[in-house]
Design an enzyme around this catalytic site. Structure first.
Site, PDB file in Angstrom:
ATOM      1  N   GLU A 160      -5.798   0.826   3.902  1.00  0.00           N
ATOM      2  CA  GLU A 160      -5.126   1.874   4.719  1.00  0.00           C
ATOM      3  C   GLU A 160      -6.080   3.218   4.821  1.00  0.00           C
ATOM      4  OE1 GLU A 160      -2.047   2.511   1.450  1.00  0.00           O
ATOM      5  OE2 GLU A 160      -2.524   4.514   1.380  1.00  0.00           O
ATOM      6  N   ARG A 176      -0.108  -0.503  -4.594  1.00  0.00           N
ATOM      7  CA  ARG A 176      -1.417  -0.700  -3.748  1.00  0.00           C
ATOM      8  C   ARG A 176      -1.325  -1.791  -2.907  1.00  0.00           C
ATOM      9  NH1 ARG A 176      -1.473   3.874  -4.795  1.00  0.00           N
ATOM     10  NH2 ARG A 176      -3.143   5.102  -6.054  1.00  0.00           N
ATOM     11  N   HIS A 199       2.460   5.801   3.092  1.00  0.00           N
ATOM     12  CA  HIS A 199       1.950   6.188   1.799  1.00  0.00           C
ATOM     13  C   HIS A 199       2.695   7.476   1.396  1.00  0.00           C
ATOM     14  CE1 HIS A 199      -1.041   5.563  -1.584  1.00  0.00           C
ATOM     15  NE2 HIS A 199      -0.056   6.169  -1.880  1.00  0.00           N
TER      16      HIS A 199
HETATM   17  C1  DGY Z   1      -0.643   7.428  -5.458  1.00  0.00           C
HETATM   18  O1  DGY Z   1      -1.148   7.334  -6.446  1.00  0.00           O
HETATM   19  O2  DGY Z   1      -0.343   6.176  -4.700  1.00  0.00           O
HETATM   20  C2  DGY Z   1       0.119   8.515  -4.637  1.00  0.00           C
HETATM   21  O3  DGY Z   1       1.195   8.407  -4.269  1.00  0.00           O
HETATM   22  C3  DGY Z   1      -1.140   9.175  -3.714  1.00  0.00           C
HETATM   23  O4  DGY Z   1      -1.933   9.882  -4.434  1.00  0.00           O
END
Ligand code: DGY
Length: 313
Positions: free
Chosen positions: A265, A236, A283
Site C-alpha cells: 500500500e 498488515r 488504512h
Molecule cells: C497501524 O499501525 O497500522 C496504524 O493504523 C497506522 O499507523
C-alpha cells in the site's frame, strides 16, 4: 545546520511541535525528498509513517541516529534487528490504537455481511425501486465462530466486540499465548491454526507482520476455511496472500473480504477493485483524532526519553 529530529509529517496534535521546542532543530520534509536525504546525515531521531520503510542503508547514512519512531503499532517498516545491533532505540505506539483498530475491524465485518456499500450505492444512484423481500440479503453473525489471528490487545478487543454480537471467538497466536486463563473461562480458546481455520465462519487478522506471519494465509490455508467464510484484515497486507484470496472469492469459496491494509500500500492489487463481495478501506484503523493525537504523544515521549530528556507531563 544540525538536525536533531527528522520527521516526514507534523503528525496529529501538538506533540511533535512540543518535542521540537524541547529539542530544537526539528526538520519536517517529505520522505526521501532531497531535503530529507540531506537531513538524515545529521539526524539523532527519525520519525516515519507506516508506509515509509527505513533500510539498513539509511542507518549507514545516519551516523548520529539514536532513535527511530514508527508512528504505528507495527514496526515492520523498520529494520529492528539492525537497529538493536547499532544501539538505536525503536519507538512505536502500542496500546493507544487498540479500540480504534478493533472498531474498524468490526465496521468492515458489519459492512461486508450486511452489504452496506452496495445498499448505499443503490440509494445514491437513484436506482432503488423500493423494499423487496429478497433485496441485498446479507448474513447474520450470531451463533457463528470468529477465528482471530493474534491474541494481543487488538485481537482481544475485537473478541469483546464479536461476543456482544453473539459470536464465539477462538484464537491462534504465534507465540502460543492465550488459553482460558487469559481470555476468561468459557469465553474463548486458543488452538492450532489448522483447527481454527476449519471452524471459522469469520476470520479476522490481528497479528503483526513478521517473518513467521508473512504469507501465513496462503491458498492452502484459505481453502481450509468453511465455504462462505469471511476474512477481515486490519493488521498488515503481507500476512494474507491477496491473489489466493481473490481467486477464492471469484470461485465462490470465500463469502467476502474486508480490507483496511494491503501488501505494498498505497498501491493496491487492481484485482481487488473488480473482486466481488469486498469492502476496501484506505488504512483507517487508527484514524480518529483522539487516537492519532495519542499516538503522536506516546511516540514523542518515547523519542524524548531516547534522546535523554525528562518526559513532560
Ligand atoms: C497501524 O499501525 O497500522 C496504524 O493504523 C497506522 O499507523
Amino acid at each position: 545546520m544540525s538536525i536533531r529530529i527528522l520527521a516526514t509529517s507534523p503528525l496529529v496534535g501538538p506533540a511533535l511541535v512540543d518535542l521540537g521546542t524541547r529539542f530544537p532543530d526539528l526538520c519536517v520534509a517529505p520522505f526521501r525528498s532531497p531535503e530529507w536525504n540531506a537531513a538524515l546525515a545529521q539526524a539523532e531521531a527519525v520519525v516515519v509513517l507506516v508506509t515509509e520503510p527505513i533500510t539498513e542503508a539509511d542507518l549507514d547514512a545516519a551516523p548520529r541516529l539514536k532513535a527511530i519512531g514508527a508512528y504505528s503499532v507495527g514496526v515492520n517498516q523498520v529494520p529492528v534487528a539492525a537497529c538493536q545491533a547499532r544501539g538505536i532505540t525503536v519507538v512505536n505506539t502500542p496500546g493507544v490504537l487498540t479500540d480504534a483498530t478493533a472498531d474498524i475491524a468490526l465496521t468492515l465485518l458489519m459492512a461486508l455481511t450486511r452489504r452496506v456499500a452496495e445498499g448505499e450505492t443503490l440509494v445514491r444512484s437513484g436506482a432503488w425501486q423500493g423494499w423487496a423481500p429478497d433485496q441485498l440479503l446479507g448474513s447474520g453473525l450470531a451463533g457463528k465462530i470468529c477465528g482471530i489471528l493474534g491474541s494481543g490487545s487488538i485481537g482481544q478487543a475485537f473478541a469483546r466486540r464479536v461476543r456482544v454480537l453473539g459470536m464465539t471467538p477462538i484464537f491462534w497466536d504465534r507465540e502460543g499465548r492465550g488459553g482460558e486463563a487469559d481470555f476468561g473461562a468459557g469465553h474463548a480458546s486458543r488452538m492450532p491454526l489448522v483447527d481454527l481455520l476449519s471452524r471459522s465462519a469469520v476470520l479476522s487478522i490481528h497479528c503483526p507482520l513478521t517473518d513467521q506471519t508473512r504469507g501465513l494465509l496462503d491458498r492452502s490455508s484459505l481453502e481450509k476455511l468453511p465455504a462462505g467464510a469471511v476474512i477481515i484484515n486490519t493488521a498488515r497486507g503481507g500476512i494474507l496472500d491477496e491473489n489466493a484470496a481473490i481467486g477464492l472469492l471469484e470461485s465462490g469459496h470465500l463469502g467476502g473480504v474486508g480490507l483496511d491494509v494491503y501488501e505494498g500500500e498505497p498501491r493496491i492489487n487492481p484485482r481487488w477493485v473488480r473482486a466481488p463481495r469486498t469492502v476496501l478501506l484506505p488504512h483507517l484503523g487508527s484514524a480518529t483524532v483522539e487516537t492519532r493525537a495519542a499516538m503522536a504523544h506516546l511516540l514523542c515521549e518515547g523519542l524524548a526519553a531516547a534522546l535523554g530528556a525528562c518526559p513532560s507531563n
